[in-house]
Design a protein around this motif. Sequence first.
Motif, mmCIF file in Angstrom:
data_model
loop_
_atom_site.group_PDB
_atom_site.id
_atom_site.type_symbol
_atom_site.label_atom_id
_atom_site.label_comp_id
_atom_site.label_asym_id
_atom_site.label_seq_id
_atom_site.Cartn_x
_atom_site.Cartn_y
_atom_site.Cartn_z
ATOM 1 N N GLY A 3 -15.298 10.295 14.756
ATOM 2 C CA GLY A 3 -14.778 10.454 15.824
ATOM 3 C C GLY A 3 -13.769 11.391 16.754
ATOM 4 O O GLY A 3 -13.680 11.575 18.137
ATOM 5 N N LEU A 32 -7.621 -8.732 -10.925
ATOM 6 C CA LEU A 32 -7.129 -8.945 -9.018
ATOM 7 C C LEU A 32 -6.827 -7.138 -9.056
ATOM 8 O O LEU A 32 -6.418 -6.659 -7.747
ATOM 9 C CB LEU A 32 -6.207 -10.234 -9.156
ATOM 10 C CG LEU A 32 -6.303 -10.577 -7.869
ATOM 11 C CD1 LEU A 32 -7.184 -11.075 -6.925
ATOM 12 C CD2 LEU A 32 -4.619 -11.913 -8.014
ATOM 13 N N ARG A 33 -5.575 -7.043 -9.815
ATOM 14 C CA ARG A 33 -4.663 -5.456 -9.050
ATOM 15 C C ARG A 33 -5.764 -4.313 -9.181
ATOM 16 O O ARG A 33 -5.922 -3.841 -8.165
ATOM 17 C CB ARG A 33 -4.283 -5.446 -10.288
ATOM 18 C CG ARG A 33 -2.910 -5.322 -10.342
ATOM 19 C CD ARG A 33 -2.409 -5.437 -12.002
ATOM 20 N NE ARG A 33 -0.536 -6.101 -11.984
ATOM 21 C CZ ARG A 33 -0.138 -6.265 -12.720
ATOM 22 N NH1 ARG A 33 -0.579 -5.726 -14.036
ATOM 23 N NH2 ARG A 33 1.024 -7.201 -13.097
ATOM 24 N N LYS A 70 -4.919 -11.023 -14.271
ATOM 25 C CA LYS A 70 -3.884 -10.349 -13.319
ATOM 26 C C LYS A 70 -4.939 -9.341 -13.016
ATOM 27 O O LYS A 70 -4.600 -7.992 -11.872
ATOM 28 C CB LYS A 70 -3.178 -10.414 -13.976
ATOM 29 C CG LYS A 70 -1.933 -10.549 -12.679
ATOM 30 C CD LYS A 70 -0.448 -10.912 -13.709
ATOM 31 C CE LYS A 70 0.777 -10.580 -12.000
ATOM 32 N NZ LYS A 70 1.981 -10.941 -13.338
ATOM 33 N N PHE A 107 -13.192 4.247 4.633
ATOM 34 C CA PHE A 107 -13.492 3.657 5.780
ATOM 35 C C PHE A 107 -13.290 4.175 6.905
ATOM 36 O O PHE A 107 -13.386 5.138 7.856
ATOM 37 C CB PHE A 107 -14.370 2.865 5.638
ATOM 38 C CG PHE A 107 -14.745 1.614 6.985
ATOM 39 C CD1 PHE A 107 -16.073 2.123 6.873
ATOM 40 C CD2 PHE A 107 -14.390 1.291 7.861
ATOM 41 C CE1 PHE A 107 -17.319 1.592 8.333
ATOM 42 C CE2 PHE A 107 -14.566 0.565 8.900
ATOM 43 C CZ PHE A 107 -16.076 1.241 8.871
ATOM 44 N N LEU A 108 -11.849 3.844 7.062
ATOM 45 C CA LEU A 108 -11.553 4.050 8.654
ATOM 46 C C LEU A 108 -10.798 5.820 8.875
ATOM 47 O O LEU A 108 -10.740 5.954 10.074
ATOM 48 C CB LEU A 108 -9.539 3.725 8.440
ATOM 49 C CG LEU A 108 -9.782 1.846 8.991
ATOM 50 C CD1 LEU A 108 -8.080 1.303 9.027
ATOM 51 C CD2 LEU A 108 -10.200 1.234 10.247
ATOM 52 N N VAL A 109 -10.194 6.423 7.564
ATOM 53 C CA VAL A 109 -10.508 7.697 7.909
ATOM 54 C C VAL A 109 -11.086 8.273 7.934
ATOM 55 O O VAL A 109 -11.367 9.122 8.736
ATOM 56 C CB VAL A 109 -9.948 8.457 6.601
ATOM 57 C CG1 VAL A 109 -9.466 9.875 5.922
ATOM 58 C CG2 VAL A 109 -8.347 7.855 6.235
ATOM 59 N N PHE A 122 -8.177 -1.475 -1.286
ATOM 60 C CA PHE A 122 -7.747 -0.545 -0.634
ATOM 61 C C PHE A 122 -8.091 0.586 0.299
ATOM 62 O O PHE A 122 -8.382 1.152 1.416
ATOM 63 C CB PHE A 122 -6.245 -0.390 -1.170
ATOM 64 C CG PHE A 122 -5.115 0.793 -0.687
ATOM 65 C CD1 PHE A 122 -4.625 0.283 0.338
ATOM 66 C CD2 PHE A 122 -4.852 1.779 -0.553
ATOM 67 C CE1 PHE A 122 -3.565 1.304 1.532
ATOM 68 C CE2 PHE A 122 -4.205 3.077 -0.160
ATOM 69 C CZ PHE A 122 -3.401 2.158 1.030
ATOM 70 N N LEU A 138 -7.119 -5.098 -5.401
ATOM 71 C CA LEU A 138 -6.833 -4.869 -4.865
ATOM 72 C C LEU A 138 -7.043 -3.213 -4.446
ATOM 73 O O LEU A 138 -6.726 -3.181 -2.845
ATOM 74 C CB LEU A 138 -5.389 -5.241 -4.798
ATOM 75 C CG LEU A 138 -5.053 -6.450 -4.544
ATOM 76 C CD1 LEU A 138 -3.373 -6.954 -5.622
ATOM 77 C CD2 LEU A 138 -4.742 -6.631 -2.935
ATOM 78 N N VAL A 139 -6.854 -2.362 -5.514
ATOM 79 C CA VAL A 139 -6.672 -0.893 -5.553
ATOM 80 C C VAL A 139 -8.038 -0.429 -4.785
ATOM 81 O O VAL A 139 -7.655 0.470 -3.613
ATOM 82 C CB VAL A 139 -6.747 -0.417 -6.729
ATOM 83 C CG1 VAL A 139 -6.795 1.231 -5.981
ATOM 84 C CG2 VAL A 139 -5.110 -0.874 -6.883
ATOM 85 N N VAL A 161 -11.000 0.351 2.408
ATOM 86 C CA VAL A 161 -11.165 -0.051 3.946
ATOM 87 C C VAL A 161 -9.936 1.594 4.198
ATOM 88 O O VAL A 161 -10.737 2.131 5.647
ATOM 89 C CB VAL A 161 -10.410 -1.357 4.006
ATOM 90 C CG1 VAL A 161 -9.294 -1.238 5.377
ATOM 91 C CG2 VAL A 161 -10.210 -2.414 3.375
ATOM 92 N N GLN A 206 -14.213 7.723 9.637
ATOM 93 C CA GLN A 206 -14.651 7.157 11.050
ATOM 94 C C GLN A 206 -13.417 7.911 12.016
ATOM 95 O O GLN A 206 -13.690 8.282 13.201
ATOM 96 C CB GLN A 206 -13.870 5.994 11.218
ATOM 97 C CG GLN A 206 -15.217 4.760 11.011
ATOM 98 C CD GLN A 206 -16.576 4.990 11.841
ATOM 99 O OE1 GLN A 206 -16.823 4.286 12.348
ATOM 100 N NE2 GLN A 206 -17.422 4.717 11.150
ATOM 101 N N VAL A 207 -12.329 7.908 11.406
ATOM 102 C CA VAL A 207 -11.594 8.670 12.323
ATOM 103 C C VAL A 207 -11.316 9.877 12.729
ATOM 104 O O VAL A 207 -11.708 10.525 13.819
ATOM 105 C CB VAL A 207 -10.022 8.103 11.825
ATOM 106 C CG1 VAL A 207 -8.941 9.719 13.068
ATOM 107 C CG2 VAL A 207 -8.807 7.379 12.262
#
Lengths: 93, 203
Positions: free
Chosen positions: A27, A5-6, A2, A19-21, A13, A9-10, A16, A23-24
Amino acid sequence: MKKRLRRALVLVFFIVGGFLVFQVIQGFSENKEAEERIQSIPQVEFVSLAGEKVSLRDFDPAKPMVIVYFHPECDYCKYEAIAGADLQSVPVI
Amino acid sequence: MFGIISAFSIQYLFIEDYLYYQTFGEQITSDQIAKMLQISKKYYWLGYVFVPFIILIRVFFTSIFLYIGIFFTNLKIEFSKLFKVALFADFIFVLSGLAKLIILIFFKEVSTLEDLQFTPLSVMEFLDYSKVDPLFIYPLSLINVFELLYFLVLAWLLVGVIKEVNEERSVNFGKSLKLVTASYGSGLLLWVVFVMFISLNLT
Protein backbone atom coordinates in the motif's frame (compact mmCIF):
# COMPACT_ATOMS: atom_id res chain seq x y z
CA MET A 1 -0.25 -30.80 23.29
CA LYS A 2 1.32 -27.70 24.86
CA LYS A 3 4.15 -27.87 22.34
CA ARG A 4 1.72 -27.97 19.44
CA LEU A 5 -0.22 -25.02 20.79
CA ARG A 6 3.01 -23.04 21.15
CA ARG A 7 3.98 -23.82 17.57
CA ALA A 8 0.49 -22.87 16.37
CA LEU A 9 0.68 -19.55 18.24
CA VAL A 10 4.06 -18.71 16.69
CA LEU A 11 2.74 -19.70 13.26
CA VAL A 12 -0.38 -17.52 13.64
CA PHE A 13 1.78 -14.60 14.79
CA PHE A 14 4.05 -14.86 11.75
CA ILE A 15 1.21 -15.42 9.29
CA VAL A 16 -0.87 -12.47 10.58
CA GLY A 17 2.21 -10.25 11.03
CA GLY A 18 3.63 -11.20 7.65
CA PHE A 19 0.32 -10.54 5.90
CA LEU A 20 -0.05 -7.11 7.56
CA VAL A 21 3.58 -6.12 6.84
CA PHE A 22 3.22 -7.20 3.20
CA GLN A 23 -0.03 -5.23 2.81
CA VAL A 24 1.50 -2.13 4.43
CA ILE A 25 4.60 -2.23 2.20
CA GLN A 26 2.47 -2.79 -0.91
CA GLY A 27 0.00 0.00 0.00
CA PHE A 28 2.80 2.39 0.87
CA SER A 29 4.65 1.84 -2.42
CA GLU A 30 1.36 2.20 -4.37
CA ASN A 31 0.69 5.52 -2.61
CA LYS A 32 4.20 6.74 -3.40
CA GLU A 33 3.78 5.79 -7.07
CA ALA A 34 0.43 7.62 -7.20
CA GLU A 35 2.01 10.67 -5.58
CA GLU A 36 4.77 10.72 -8.19
CA ARG A 37 2.24 10.26 -11.00
CA ILE A 38 0.22 13.33 -10.01
CA GLN A 39 3.31 15.55 -9.91
CA SER A 40 3.05 16.02 -13.70
CA ILE A 41 -0.13 16.50 -15.69
CA PRO A 42 -0.78 13.95 -18.47
CA GLN A 43 -0.91 15.13 -22.10
CA VAL A 44 -4.66 15.25 -22.67
CA GLU A 45 -6.83 16.69 -25.41
CA PHE A 46 -10.13 18.46 -24.85
CA VAL A 47 -12.67 20.62 -26.70
CA SER A 48 -12.50 24.40 -26.29
CA LEU A 49 -15.53 26.69 -25.78
CA ALA A 50 -15.34 27.40 -29.52
CA GLY A 51 -15.60 23.68 -30.27
CA GLU A 52 -11.96 23.24 -31.41
CA LYS A 53 -9.63 20.49 -30.30
CA VAL A 54 -7.03 21.71 -27.84
CA SER A 55 -4.06 19.80 -26.48
CA LEU A 56 -2.05 20.64 -23.39
CA ARG A 57 1.02 20.38 -25.64
CA ASP A 58 -0.09 23.65 -27.33
CA PHE A 59 0.67 25.70 -24.22
CA ASP A 60 3.97 27.06 -23.01
CA PRO A 61 5.08 24.66 -20.22
CA ALA A 62 7.16 27.41 -18.62
CA LYS A 63 4.07 29.52 -17.89
CA PRO A 64 1.65 28.75 -15.03
CA MET A 65 -1.70 27.35 -16.10
CA VAL A 66 -5.07 27.08 -14.32
CA ILE A 67 -7.51 24.43 -15.51
CA VAL A 68 -11.07 25.09 -14.39
CA TYR A 69 -13.27 22.06 -14.80
CA PHE A 70 -16.95 22.93 -14.95
CA HIS A 71 -20.23 21.81 -16.42
CA PRO A 72 -20.63 23.61 -19.80
CA GLU A 73 -24.40 23.96 -19.34
CA CYS A 74 -23.94 25.78 -16.03
CA ASP A 75 -23.93 29.47 -17.07
CA TYR A 76 -22.90 30.64 -13.64
CA CYS A 77 -19.83 28.35 -13.67
CA LYS A 78 -18.93 29.48 -17.20
CA TYR A 79 -19.07 33.19 -16.26
CA GLU A 80 -17.16 32.53 -13.08
CA ALA A 81 -14.41 30.68 -14.99
CA ILE A 82 -14.14 33.49 -17.59
CA ALA A 83 -14.19 36.22 -14.92
CA GLY A 84 -11.49 34.38 -12.94
CA ALA A 85 -9.35 34.07 -16.04
CA ASP A 86 -9.84 37.78 -16.91
CA LEU A 87 -8.71 38.81 -13.46
CA GLN A 88 -5.51 36.84 -13.92
CA SER A 89 -5.19 38.08 -17.54
CA VAL A 90 -4.84 34.55 -18.90
CA PRO A 91 -6.34 33.24 -22.15
CA VAL A 92 -9.65 31.40 -21.97
CA ILE A 93 -9.98 28.45 -24.31
CA MET B 1 -9.84 8.46 36.85
CA PHE B 2 -6.51 10.21 36.15
CA GLY B 3 -7.10 9.61 32.44
CA ILE B 4 -10.45 11.37 32.61
CA ILE B 5 -8.96 14.28 34.60
CA SER B 6 -6.15 14.63 32.06
CA ALA B 7 -8.61 14.58 29.11
CA PHE B 8 -10.87 17.07 30.91
CA SER B 9 -7.95 19.42 31.70
CA ILE B 10 -6.86 19.53 28.06
CA GLN B 11 -10.46 20.09 26.94
CA TYR B 12 -11.06 22.78 29.59
CA LEU B 13 -7.74 24.62 29.30
CA PHE B 14 -6.95 24.48 25.62
CA ILE B 15 -9.92 23.60 23.41
CA GLU B 16 -11.42 26.93 22.41
CA ASP B 17 -13.71 27.76 19.49
CA TYR B 18 -11.02 29.75 17.68
CA LEU B 19 -8.81 26.63 17.49
CA TYR B 20 -11.41 25.01 15.24
CA TYR B 21 -11.51 28.10 13.02
CA GLN B 22 -7.71 28.25 12.82
CA THR B 23 -7.44 24.51 12.09
CA PHE B 24 -10.18 24.14 9.49
CA GLY B 25 -10.53 27.77 8.31
CA GLU B 26 -8.80 27.11 4.99
CA GLN B 27 -10.58 23.84 4.27
CA ILE B 28 -14.26 24.38 5.04
CA THR B 29 -16.66 27.31 5.40
CA SER B 30 -17.26 29.01 8.76
CA ASP B 31 -20.86 27.72 8.75
CA GLN B 32 -19.56 24.16 8.55
CA ILE B 33 -17.06 24.87 11.35
CA ALA B 34 -19.88 26.29 13.49
CA LYS B 35 -21.89 23.12 12.85
CA MET B 36 -18.86 21.00 13.72
CA LEU B 37 -18.42 22.95 16.97
CA GLN B 38 -22.07 22.50 17.84
CA ILE B 39 -21.81 18.72 17.37
CA SER B 40 -18.53 18.45 19.30
CA LYS B 41 -20.02 20.46 22.21
CA LYS B 42 -23.08 18.23 22.24
CA TYR B 43 -21.06 14.99 22.36
CA TYR B 44 -17.89 16.05 24.21
CA TRP B 45 -18.93 13.93 27.25
CA LEU B 46 -18.66 10.80 25.08
CA GLY B 47 -14.88 11.33 25.03
CA TYR B 48 -14.78 10.95 28.82
CA VAL B 49 -17.02 7.87 28.75
CA PHE B 50 -14.63 6.15 26.36
CA VAL B 51 -11.51 6.82 28.45
CA PRO B 52 -12.09 3.96 30.98
CA PHE B 53 -12.92 1.56 28.13
CA ILE B 54 -9.76 2.51 26.23
CA ILE B 55 -7.69 1.97 29.39
CA LEU B 56 -9.41 -1.36 30.04
CA ILE B 57 -8.79 -2.53 26.47
CA ARG B 58 -5.12 -1.47 26.74
CA VAL B 59 -4.68 -3.31 30.05
CA PHE B 60 -6.47 -6.37 28.68
CA PHE B 61 -4.28 -6.32 25.56
CA THR B 62 -1.09 -6.14 27.63
CA SER B 63 -2.18 -8.91 29.99
CA ILE B 64 -3.17 -11.21 27.10
CA PHE B 65 0.24 -10.89 25.47
CA LEU B 66 2.00 -11.31 28.82
CA TYR B 67 -0.10 -14.42 29.40
CA ILE B 68 0.93 -15.80 26.01
CA GLY B 69 4.56 -15.01 26.84
CA ILE B 70 4.27 -16.79 30.19
CA PHE B 71 2.71 -19.74 28.38
CA PHE B 72 5.93 -20.13 26.38
CA THR B 73 7.97 -20.41 29.58
CA ASN B 74 7.11 -23.12 32.04
CA LEU B 75 5.90 -20.66 34.65
CA LYS B 76 2.35 -20.68 35.88
CA ILE B 77 0.69 -17.35 36.59
CA GLU B 78 -3.04 -16.67 36.68
CA PHE B 79 -4.44 -14.20 34.17
CA SER B 80 -5.93 -12.05 36.94
CA LYS B 81 -2.43 -11.49 38.41
CA LEU B 82 -1.09 -10.39 35.03
CA PHE B 83 -4.11 -8.10 34.63
CA LYS B 84 -3.20 -6.47 37.95
CA VAL B 85 0.43 -6.05 36.80
CA ALA B 86 -0.73 -4.38 33.57
CA LEU B 87 -3.17 -2.18 35.51
CA PHE B 88 -0.45 -0.96 37.91
CA ALA B 89 2.00 -0.40 35.05
CA ASP B 90 -0.64 1.66 33.25
CA PHE B 91 0.07 4.38 35.80
CA ILE B 92 3.03 5.29 33.54
CA PHE B 93 0.54 6.58 30.97
CA VAL B 94 -0.93 8.84 33.65
CA LEU B 95 2.57 10.34 33.98
CA SER B 96 2.64 10.68 30.19
CA GLY B 97 -0.68 12.60 30.34
CA LEU B 98 0.69 14.79 33.11
CA ALA B 99 3.87 15.50 31.11
CA LYS B 100 1.73 16.45 28.13
CA LEU B 101 -0.28 18.85 30.27
CA ILE B 102 2.89 20.45 31.70
CA ILE B 103 4.40 20.84 28.20
CA LEU B 104 1.15 22.38 26.93
CA ILE B 105 0.89 24.80 29.86
CA PHE B 106 4.49 25.96 30.06
CA PHE B 107 6.36 25.14 26.87
CA LYS B 108 4.07 24.95 23.86
CA GLU B 109 2.00 27.53 22.07
CA VAL B 110 -1.34 26.12 20.96
CA SER B 111 -2.72 27.69 17.82
CA THR B 112 -4.41 24.77 16.06
CA LEU B 113 -5.94 21.45 17.15
CA GLU B 114 -2.93 19.65 15.65
CA ASP B 115 -0.72 21.28 18.30
CA LEU B 116 -2.62 19.24 20.90
CA GLN B 117 -1.98 15.94 19.16
CA PHE B 118 1.49 14.92 20.23
CA THR B 119 3.14 12.33 22.44
CA PRO B 120 5.51 13.87 24.98
CA LEU B 121 9.20 12.91 24.82
CA SER B 122 8.76 10.82 21.69
CA VAL B 123 10.95 10.49 18.60
CA MET B 124 8.27 12.37 16.66
CA GLU B 125 8.91 15.47 18.77
CA PHE B 126 12.42 15.73 17.33
CA LEU B 127 11.23 15.47 13.73
CA ASP B 128 9.43 17.89 11.48
CA TYR B 129 5.79 16.74 11.18
CA SER B 130 5.48 18.05 7.62
CA LYS B 131 8.46 15.97 6.46
CA VAL B 132 7.27 12.66 7.95
CA ASP B 133 4.82 10.51 6.00
CA PRO B 134 1.51 10.42 7.97
CA LEU B 135 1.77 6.62 8.02
CA PHE B 136 4.86 6.79 10.24
CA ILE B 137 3.60 9.38 12.72
CA TYR B 138 1.93 6.81 15.01
CA PRO B 139 4.86 4.30 15.12
CA LEU B 140 7.36 7.11 15.71
CA SER B 141 5.15 8.60 18.45
CA LEU B 142 5.06 5.21 20.14
CA ILE B 143 8.84 5.27 20.55
CA ASN B 144 8.89 7.47 23.63
CA VAL B 145 10.33 7.62 27.12
CA PHE B 146 7.05 6.56 28.74
CA GLU B 147 6.69 3.46 26.56
CA LEU B 148 10.23 2.49 27.58
CA LEU B 149 9.34 3.10 31.23
CA TYR B 150 6.20 0.97 30.73
CA PHE B 151 8.38 -1.96 29.58
CA LEU B 152 10.67 -1.51 32.60
CA VAL B 153 7.82 -1.23 35.12
CA LEU B 154 6.06 -4.26 33.61
CA ALA B 155 9.28 -6.28 33.95
CA TRP B 156 9.83 -5.06 37.53
CA LEU B 157 6.26 -5.90 38.59
CA LEU B 158 6.47 -9.27 36.84
CA VAL B 159 9.57 -10.22 38.86
CA GLY B 160 7.50 -9.78 42.03
CA VAL B 161 4.55 -11.78 40.74
CA ILE B 162 6.75 -14.64 39.47
CA LYS B 163 8.52 -14.74 42.83
CA GLU B 164 5.20 -14.84 44.66
CA VAL B 165 3.69 -17.62 42.53
CA ASN B 166 6.73 -19.76 41.62
CA GLU B 167 8.88 -19.63 44.74
CA GLU B 168 11.31 -22.27 43.51
CA ARG B 169 11.74 -20.64 40.06
CA SER B 170 12.28 -16.93 40.61
CA VAL B 171 13.63 -14.86 37.70
CA ASN B 172 15.82 -11.76 37.77
CA PHE B 173 14.94 -8.38 36.26
CA GLY B 174 16.92 -9.02 33.06
CA LYS B 175 15.06 -12.23 32.30
CA SER B 176 11.75 -10.62 33.13
CA LEU B 177 12.54 -7.73 30.77
CA LYS B 178 13.35 -10.24 28.03
CA LEU B 179 10.01 -11.94 28.66
CA VAL B 180 8.14 -8.60 28.51
CA THR B 181 9.98 -7.58 25.32
CA ALA B 182 9.21 -10.89 23.64
CA SER B 183 5.55 -11.02 24.71
CA TYR B 184 4.21 -7.47 25.07
CA GLY B 185 6.79 -6.21 22.53
CA SER B 186 5.55 -8.66 19.88
CA GLY B 187 1.96 -7.70 20.64
CA LEU B 188 2.79 -4.02 20.33
CA LEU B 189 4.59 -4.63 17.04
CA LEU B 190 1.55 -6.48 15.70
CA TRP B 191 -0.71 -3.66 16.89
CA VAL B 192 1.44 -0.98 15.20
CA VAL B 193 1.44 -2.84 11.89
CA PHE B 194 -2.33 -3.34 12.23
CA VAL B 195 -2.88 0.41 12.83
CA MET B 196 -0.67 1.21 9.80
CA PHE B 197 -2.66 -1.28 7.71
CA ILE B 198 -5.98 0.28 8.79
CA SER B 199 -4.81 3.85 8.20
CA LEU B 200 -3.50 2.91 4.74
CA ASN B 201 -6.83 1.37 3.82
CA LEU B 202 -8.91 4.24 5.20
CA THR B 203 -7.01 7.03 3.46
